[in-house]
Structures are given as C-alpha cells and as structure tokens.
Scaffold this motif. Structure first.
Motif, PDB file in Angstrom:
ATOM      1  N   GLY A 166      -9.115   0.125  -8.449  1.00  0.00           N
ATOM      2  CA  GLY A 166      -8.511   1.424  -8.154  1.00  0.00           C
ATOM      3  C   GLY A 166      -8.520   1.769  -6.674  1.00  0.00           C
ATOM      4  N   HIS A 167      -9.100   0.899  -5.830  1.00  0.00           N
ATOM      5  CA  HIS A 167      -9.096   1.152  -4.383  1.00  0.00           C
ATOM      6  C   HIS A 167      -7.793   0.611  -3.774  1.00  0.00           C
ATOM      7  CE1 HIS A 167     -13.190   2.484  -4.559  1.00  0.00           C
ATOM      8  NE2 HIS A 167     -13.626   1.309  -4.989  1.00  0.00           N
ATOM      9  N   PRO A 168      -6.985   1.463  -3.190  1.00  0.00           N
ATOM     10  CA  PRO A 168      -5.712   0.990  -2.652  1.00  0.00           C
ATOM     11  C   PRO A 168      -5.890  -0.037  -1.521  1.00  0.00           C
ATOM     12  CG  PRO A 168      -5.673   3.368  -2.911  1.00  0.00           C
ATOM     13  CD  PRO A 168      -7.091   2.939  -3.130  1.00  0.00           C
ATOM     14  N   CYS A 169      -5.082  -1.091  -1.561  1.00  0.00           N
ATOM     15  CA  CYS A 169      -5.072  -2.059  -0.460  1.00  0.00           C
ATOM     16  C   CYS A 169      -4.132  -1.554   0.641  1.00  0.00           C
ATOM     17  CB  CYS A 169      -4.652  -3.436  -0.960  1.00  0.00           C
ATOM     18  SG  CYS A 169      -2.966  -3.505  -1.579  1.00  0.00           S
ATOM     19  N   ARG A 170      -4.035  -2.295   1.744  1.00  0.00           N
ATOM     20  CA  ARG A 170      -3.163  -1.873   2.867  1.00  0.00           C
ATOM     21  C   ARG A 170      -1.707  -2.219   2.522  1.00  0.00           C
ATOM     22  NH1 ARG A 170      -7.984  -3.174   5.220  1.00  0.00           N
ATOM     23  NH2 ARG A 170      -8.753  -1.466   6.525  1.00  0.00           N
ATOM     24  N   ILE A 171      -1.191  -1.498   1.565  1.00  0.00           N
ATOM     25  CA  ILE A 171       0.082  -1.877   0.953  1.00  0.00           C
ATOM     26  C   ILE A 171       1.251  -1.722   1.921  1.00  0.00           C
ATOM     27  CG2 ILE A 171       0.310   0.396  -0.181  1.00  0.00           C
ATOM     28  CD1 ILE A 171       1.454  -3.011  -1.608  1.00  0.00           C
ATOM     29  N   ASP A 172       1.200  -0.730   2.808  1.00  0.00           N
ATOM     30  CA  ASP A 172       2.317  -0.554   3.752  1.00  0.00           C
ATOM     31  C   ASP A 172       2.421  -1.736   4.702  1.00  0.00           C
ATOM     32  OD1 ASP A 172      -0.076   0.203   4.956  1.00  0.00           O
ATOM     33  OD2 ASP A 172       0.809   1.850   6.105  1.00  0.00           O
ATOM     34  N   GLU A 173       1.263  -2.216   5.172  1.00  0.00           N
ATOM     35  CA  GLU A 173       1.272  -3.362   6.090  1.00  0.00           C
ATOM     36  C   GLU A 173       1.709  -4.634   5.366  1.00  0.00           C
ATOM     37  OE1 GLU A 173      -2.284  -3.842   8.552  1.00  0.00           O
ATOM     38  OE2 GLU A 173      -2.715  -1.716   8.230  1.00  0.00           O
ATOM     39  N   ILE A 174       1.284  -4.774   4.122  1.00  0.00           N
ATOM     40  CA  ILE A 174       1.667  -5.956   3.336  1.00  0.00           C
ATOM     41  C   ILE A 174       3.189  -5.992   3.158  1.00  0.00           C
ATOM     42  CG2 ILE A 174       1.552  -6.972   0.998  1.00  0.00           C
ATOM     43  CD1 ILE A 174      -1.412  -5.940   0.961  1.00  0.00           C
ATOM     44  N   ILE A 175       3.762  -4.823   2.877  1.00  0.00           N
ATOM     45  CA  ILE A 175       5.211  -4.763   2.681  1.00  0.00           C
ATOM     46  C   ILE A 175       5.952  -5.058   3.976  1.00  0.00           C
ATOM     47  CG2 ILE A 175       7.099  -3.122   2.208  1.00  0.00           C
ATOM     48  CD1 ILE A 175       5.401  -2.116  -0.122  1.00  0.00           C
ATOM     49  N   GLU A 176       5.401  -4.568   5.076  1.00  0.00           N
ATOM     50  CA  GLU A 176       6.029  -4.842   6.373  1.00  0.00           C
ATOM     51  C   GLU A 176       6.066  -6.355   6.646  1.00  0.00           C
ATOM     52  OE1 GLU A 176       4.441  -2.235   9.580  1.00  0.00           O
ATOM     53  OE2 GLU A 176       4.648  -4.117  10.718  1.00  0.00           O
ATOM     54  N   VAL A 177       4.943  -7.021   6.383  1.00  0.00           N
ATOM     55  CA  VAL A 177       4.890  -8.481   6.574  1.00  0.00           C
ATOM     56  C   VAL A 177       5.910  -9.160   5.647  1.00  0.00           C
ATOM     57  CG1 VAL A 177       3.455 -10.551   6.323  1.00  0.00           C
ATOM     58  CG2 VAL A 177       2.471  -8.468   7.312  1.00  0.00           C
ATOM     59  N   CYS A 178       5.915  -8.770   4.377  1.00  0.00           N
ATOM     60  CA  CYS A 178       6.816  -9.403   3.409  1.00  0.00           C
ATOM     61  C   CYS A 178       8.280  -9.175   3.777  1.00  0.00           C
ATOM     62  CB  CYS A 178       6.524  -8.890   1.997  1.00  0.00           C
ATOM     63  SG  CYS A 178       4.982  -9.562   1.341  1.00  0.00           S
ATOM     64  N   ASN A 179       8.594  -7.993   4.276  1.00  0.00           N
ATOM     65  CA  ASN A 179       9.981  -7.712   4.694  1.00  0.00           C
ATOM     66  C   ASN A 179      10.436  -8.673   5.785  1.00  0.00           C
ATOM     67  OD1 ASN A 179      10.295  -5.661   2.880  1.00  0.00           O
ATOM     68  ND2 ASN A 179       9.935  -4.006   4.358  1.00  0.00           N
ATOM     69  N   ARG A 180       9.524  -9.002   6.697  1.00  0.00           N
ATOM     70  CA  ARG A 180       9.875  -9.923   7.788  1.00  0.00           C
ATOM     71  C   ARG A 180      10.245 -11.299   7.244  1.00  0.00           C
ATOM     72  NH1 ARG A 180       5.182  -8.189  10.875  1.00  0.00           N
ATOM     73  NH2 ARG A 180       4.215 -10.235  10.750  1.00  0.00           N
ATOM     74  N   TYR A 181       9.688 -11.657   6.091  1.00  0.00           N
ATOM     75  CA  TYR A 181       9.909 -12.999   5.539  1.00  0.00           C
ATOM     76  C   TYR A 181      10.815 -12.995   4.304  1.00  0.00           C
ATOM     77  CZ  TYR A 181       6.289 -14.766   8.646  1.00  0.00           C
ATOM     78  OH  TYR A 181       5.553 -15.125   9.741  1.00  0.00           O
ATOM     79  N   ASN A 182      11.411 -11.829   4.037  1.00  0.00           N
ATOM     80  CA  ASN A 182      12.328 -11.793   2.907  1.00  0.00           C
ATOM     81  C   ASN A 182      11.630 -12.070   1.569  1.00  0.00           C
ATOM     82  OD1 ASN A 182      14.824 -11.459   1.887  1.00  0.00           O
ATOM     83  ND2 ASN A 182      15.796 -13.072   3.111  1.00  0.00           N
ATOM     84  N   ILE A 183      10.426 -11.517   1.427  1.00  0.00           N
ATOM     85  CA  ILE A 183       9.640 -11.719   0.204  1.00  0.00           C
ATOM     86  C   ILE A 183       9.540 -10.387  -0.536  1.00  0.00           C
ATOM     87  CG2 ILE A 183       7.321 -12.295  -0.673  1.00  0.00           C
ATOM     88  CD1 ILE A 183       7.023 -14.160   1.769  1.00  0.00           C
ATOM     89  N   GLU A 184       9.856 -10.409  -1.821  1.00  0.00           N
ATOM     90  CA  GLU A 184       9.770  -9.203  -2.658  1.00  0.00           C
ATOM     91  C   GLU A 184       8.301  -8.841  -2.909  1.00  0.00           C
ATOM     92  OE1 GLU A 184      12.084  -7.337  -4.466  1.00  0.00           O
ATOM     93  OE2 GLU A 184      13.775  -8.373  -3.522  1.00  0.00           O
TER      94      GLU A 184
END
Ligand code: PLP
Length: 384
Positions: A166-184
C-alpha cells in the motif's frame, strides 16, 4: 522471556487479545454486507448480471477519480487482461520488480511474455525509477516497432510497477522514464486502494491500473479485482473481453474475439459495495494502528516502514526491518509460535524456479529487504 517478547506483548495489547491467535490481516464486516447479499439472493441475480456489479464499478471509479472502472473475478486475472489491453504479445518482455507477489509475474507469463526483474527503492519498497532508467540505458534500443532489449532481442512492451503493502512507489518518475522509451505502464495497485501519490490515487497514473479485493486486502469481495482506466474506449473493450466478447443481441450468440469469463458476480460485488461504504473507517483505523507501531518501534530502535515522501499510504500491511536474516528468522519463529502471525516478504521472483532464467539487474535493495523485512498484524480495529 526473549528479546522479541516486548513486541509480542505490544501486538497483543494493540489487538486487545491476551491469548488468542492474531492473524496478519482479517476482514471486518459491520455494514450492509448481509443486507446486500440477501438482496442478491432475493432478486435471484447472483451472477455477473446485476445491479451491484455496475454500482460497485461506478463507486470505485468515482473514488479513485478514474474515467472508468471494470470489475474482474480477481486481481490476477485483471492484471492478465490489463497486459493484453496494453498490447503485450507472445515473446515480449515485461519489466516488473523482483520484490512483488507472484500474481504480477504470473500475469506476464499468461501472455507468454517474459518478466524482467528490476530493483526497488528502499524507502517505497516499490520499483526504483533510477534502477529502471539505468537498466534501459544499458540494455535497449528504440526501433520503429518499439523498444527492444539488445541482448535478448525481445520487444519490451510494458512495465508493471507495484505499490508494495500500500506504499506508493515513485510512479510519476517511472512513467516519465517509460514514456522516453515508448513503454506502456500498467500499475499493480492490488494492495493500494486508498493510497495516494502527490494527491492522486494509485492505479490512475499508468494507462491501466489494477486493484484486488481478495479476502486479505483492504476491502474484500471474497475474491475480486478491478481495472482502472483513463480511456473510456479501452474500458469498454475490457468489459467486452471479460464477458466472453459476446456481441449484444436479444438472442443470438455471436462473439467477435477470444474473450474471457472474467466478470465479477453480483454476490461478490454486493459484498464489495458494503465494504466500500466503510472504507474511510478502515483507512482511519489502519493509520492509527500504524502510528502506534511507529512510536513503539522507535523506542525499540527497530525500523518501521513508514509511508514514503509525497505519499499517503493505506498502511495495508505494516512492516519492520530487522538487523539480519538470522534476526528475521528468530523473530518469525518466536512470534508465530506465540500465536502472533508474522510473515517474511515474498521470495524474490527471480529466485523461484519458474523465473530463474529471467533477466534482472543487481537487485541490491530487493535482496537486503528480502533478508530483513517482516510483516506484522495489520487488521483494522473498529469497535461499534
Ligand atoms: C493481491 C495481489 C494481486 C491480485 O491478487 P488476487 O488474489 O488475484 O486478487 C496482484 N498483485 C499483488 C501485488 C497482490 O498483492
């Protein structure tokens, strides 16, 4: 007397249970559970067609501020469908964390894809955006058809971070990284209903989020799951696939895809709706229990896992970090023998025989946590 007896004593005191067994996490039913279940039976609508299913979806969509929510028979199947909808195909790789419950990795396998296991951050216990970025920098190239692992030559289609306990991970940063690599990004928010990161509900950052309502989760439908969507069209497609891909018709049986029988029955949704009505009470109590634990473990000199920065956690499962694996093993033995249920964290996915040939990074934090972390009783306490 032994060095952990003060902890056993404290847990017994918190749960006002001087002798009996104390479980890790027990559900609490004190609202409309019986009433709604009775209504289901009286109406004869006990299967997937019924009003509670639709109401439960709407309530969870509103609560999480998702565009749309679609129920599933359980969280594992919801993850499977989420990966399908994210475009994961046979032979792809899907990045996730080594420190997770087996469902995350199993759902990847159901798509005939290969999991890749990345390390977690020490404070969030969830996927580390730095570890993810480092892995991608070293190992992938972008082609016209997507992001490819240059060593395995597999396409990396999707990334599944998980919000541990239930502890949130650094989801915004993870999405930013994934966006750079075209990963859903599909978020495994199975454990984090009621948890927020930077004010936004977990499971609503990625293109799809997944919740679980298993008996041990923060609210339960008996068994159940939910998909959270930003995109209405994708949600409609999900609902279609969970109902055998049957085209709406007054009598004909026409199916336009290989679908699944994944829609939650009305009985389960009835239980879930009643549980949802008391979620604020449950969350409030869980936070109080966590606060008591925090103060206590501070005086004991033991590291109690707190909600990370920028996050509000549902404190689904409380956890402490002991000094060594030996300490951990001793703690598990003493507490469980004393009737106080405690558990180590899951065995790292890459250490299980089915996933032993999967790609990983160094997993330094995951290994450290695996040796030292234990979950302690975390049920909510509500006195009527
Ligand atoms: C509970 C859980 C799930 C889904 O579990 P179901 O029992 O299938 O509802 C998925 N991932 C994680 C991390 C979980 O804890």
């Amino acid at each position: 007397m032994n060095r952990f007896s003060s902890i056993v004593k404290k847990i017994r005191e918190i749960y006002n249970e001087p002798e009996g067994f104390i479980p890790l996490h027990a559900p609490i039913f004190l609202g409309n559970e019986k009433k709604y279940l009775g209504e289901c039976i009286d109406s004869t609508f006990v299967s997937s067609v019924g009003k509670f299913v639709n109401i439960f979806e709407e309530e969870i969509a509103n609560y999480t501020k998702s565009k749309s929510a679609v129920v599933c028979v359980n969280g594992t199947n919801a993850l499977h469908l989420a990966l399908k909808l994210a475009g994961v195909e046979e032979g792809d790789e899907v990045i996730t964390q080594a420190l997770t419950f087996i469902s995350t990795a199993n759902a990847i396998s159901y798509c005939n894809a290969k999991p890749v296991f990345i390390d977690v951050d020490n404070d969030t216990l969830g996927m580390s955006p730095n570890a993810l970025a480092q892995f991608l920098e070293k190992n992938v190239e972008i082609r016209s058809t997507g992001c490819y692992n240059i060593i395995s030559q597999r396409r990396i289609k999707c990334c599944v971070p998980m919000h541990t306990f239930g502890h949130p991970c650094r989801i915004d940063e993870i999405i930013e990284v994934c966006n750079r690599y075209n990963i859903e990004v599909v978020e495994d928010a199975a454990e984090s209903l009621g948890s927020y990161y930077k004010g936004k509900h977990t499971g609503t950052f990625g293109s799809i989020g997944v919740l679980s309502f298993n008996g041990n989760k923060i609210i339960t439908t008996g068994g159940g799951g939910m998909l959270l969507f930003k995109d209405k069209t994708l949600a409609e497609k999900a609902k279609h696939l969970t109902t055998q891909a049957k085209i709406l018709h007054a009598w004909e049986f026409i199916h336009d895809d290989i679908g699944y029988n994944y829609r939650m029955p009305n009985l389960n949704a009835a239980l879930g709706l009643a549980q949802f009505e008391i979620i604020d009470k449950l969350l409030f109590s869980k936070r109080s229990v966590a606060e008591i634990y925090y103060s206590f473990f501070k005086t004991e000199g033991i590291n109690f896992i707190q909600e990370p920065e920028n996050a509000k956690s549902n404190y689904w499962l409380n956890a402490i970090l002991l000094n060594s694996k030996d300490d951990r093993d001793q703690f598990l033995k003493i507490t469980n023998e004393a009737g106080v249920m405690t558990r180590p964290v899951w065995r790292l996915m890459n250490e299980l025989q089915m996933f032993s040939d999967c790609i990983t990074d160094d997993l330094n934090n995951s290994k450290y946590i695996q040796d030292r972390l234990v979950n302690i009783p975390s049920s909510a306490i509500i006195n009527e």
